[in-house]
Design an enzyme around this catalytic site. Structure first.
Site, short mmCIF file in Angstrom:
data_model
loop_
_atom_site.label_atom_id
_atom_site.label_comp_id
_atom_site.label_asym_id
_atom_site.label_seq_id
_atom_site.Cartn_x
_atom_site.Cartn_y
_atom_site.Cartn_z
N SER A 137 -9.47 -11.37 36.80
CA SER A 137 -9.82 -10.93 35.34
C SER A 137 -11.30 -11.24 34.96
CB SER A 137 -8.93 -11.63 34.37
OG SER A 137 -7.65 -10.87 34.26
N ASN A 192 -5.28 -7.46 28.60
CA ASN A 192 -5.24 -6.27 29.49
C ASN A 192 -5.19 -4.99 28.76
OD1 ASN A 192 -5.40 -7.75 31.90
ND2 ASN A 192 -3.22 -8.17 31.81
N GLU A 232 -3.19 -3.47 38.58
CA GLU A 232 -3.18 -3.14 39.95
C GLU A 232 -4.37 -4.02 40.75
OE1 GLU A 232 -3.28 -0.93 37.73
OE2 GLU A 232 -1.41 0.28 37.83
#
Length: 294
Positions: free
Chosen positions: A73, A135, A172
């Site tokens: 991230s 996200n 993913e």
């Protein structure tokens, strides 16, 4: 005349000696730090990548700094900067309201989930992506405003970063498979890009102040780089945790008391899929790196 020449020569030689002494002292610190990181790496049983910059002295320290590590991230810190750069160019409006539905949100979307009925401003979504690793905010911004993962890579190329590559979306991109170059960068490239965006001239003063405040307000990094510095030093950072192969990272701008800012980038990964990451390893690597550039 001869005395003047001798004085100038002596002054020059003295300056050279001072410079060589400083260089040797830094080299000795770097060597010692590399040995410490190597021992830390052995205890961690994985790879540790480090790059640190003292923006005042220009001193740097690197360990595996040109090797590739999964971004996890951590790319979201650069995503927020990409939004602000487009706001600066008047291509985007930071106060634009963005509407979305539940189907647009991925796992771990703590802020966007709260506002799925009313929507959020683009600026609030970008800060949520950075500060909470949201996200939903990340994927919506990439899809609607940045041209997807390819657009993120193009943005990083535009600021001179030739190592960063984003190939996939959340979630993913978190596979962190050893040797897979997808969704990776190097600690050195990350540190240099952060330096350009948070302290350099890519963003103007007004927009850069917003970016710095977003970094300072990050909620996910207390146990990592922030844990390696005195409590009265100001830190702005972005973390990443892939949840596989013990892969986790953090990069930060650090504002010490009465000193120029520091840039620190720490990336870690391990060998087995079920291995766990270590916040303490990241914090200790940061502490060693900061000592090396002091």
């Amino acid at each position: 005349m001869s005395n003047k020449v001798n004085f100038k020569t002596a002054s020059f030689l003295f300056s050279v000696c001072l410079a060589l002494s400083a260089f040797n002292a830094h080299a000795n610190k770097s060597d010692a730090a590399a040995k410490q990181i190597k021992k830390l790496e052995e205890d961690f049983d994985g790879r540790i990548g480090v790059f640190a910059i003292d923006t005042g002295s220009g001193n740097t320290f690197g360990y595996r700094s040109d090797e590739r590590f999964p971004l996890c991230s951590s790319f979201k810190g650069f995503l927020a900067a990409a939004v602000l750069e487009r706001v600066q160019q008047k291509k985007l409006d930071i106060n634009q309201k963005v509407k979305y539905e539940s189907r647009d949100l991925e796992y771990h979307s703590p802020i966007t989930t709260k506002y799925k009925g009313s929507g959020m401003t683009l600026g609030d979504m970008a800060s949520a992506a950075l500060q909470y690793s949201d996200n939903g905010a990340t994927n919506i911004i990439m899809e609607r405003f940045l041209g997807g993962p390819e657009g993120m890579t193009k943005f990083m190329r535009s600021i001179g970063d030739n190592e960063f590559r984003l190939d996939r979306w959340e979630l993913e991109l978190n596979t962190a498979i050893p040797g897979d170059k997808r969704d990776t960068s190097t600690p050195k490239a990350v540190a240099n890009s952060l330096n350009k965006l948070a302290l350099g001239n890519v963003l103007n003063a007004k927009v850069k102040a917003i970016y710095q405040n977003w970094l300072k307000g990050n909620t996910t990094g207390d146990a990592r780089i922030r844990a390696s510095v005195p409590a009265d030093w100001v830190v702005g950072d972005k973390t990443g945790s892939c949840g596989a192969y013990g892969t986790a990272n953090d990069y930060a701008v650090i504002w010490p008391k009465n000193r120029a800012p520091l840039i620190v980038s720490i990336y870690t990964t391990r060998k087995s899929k079920d291995d766990k990451h270590s916040d303490k390893t990241i914090a200790e690597a940061s502490r060693i790196a900061i000592q090396a550039i002091d």
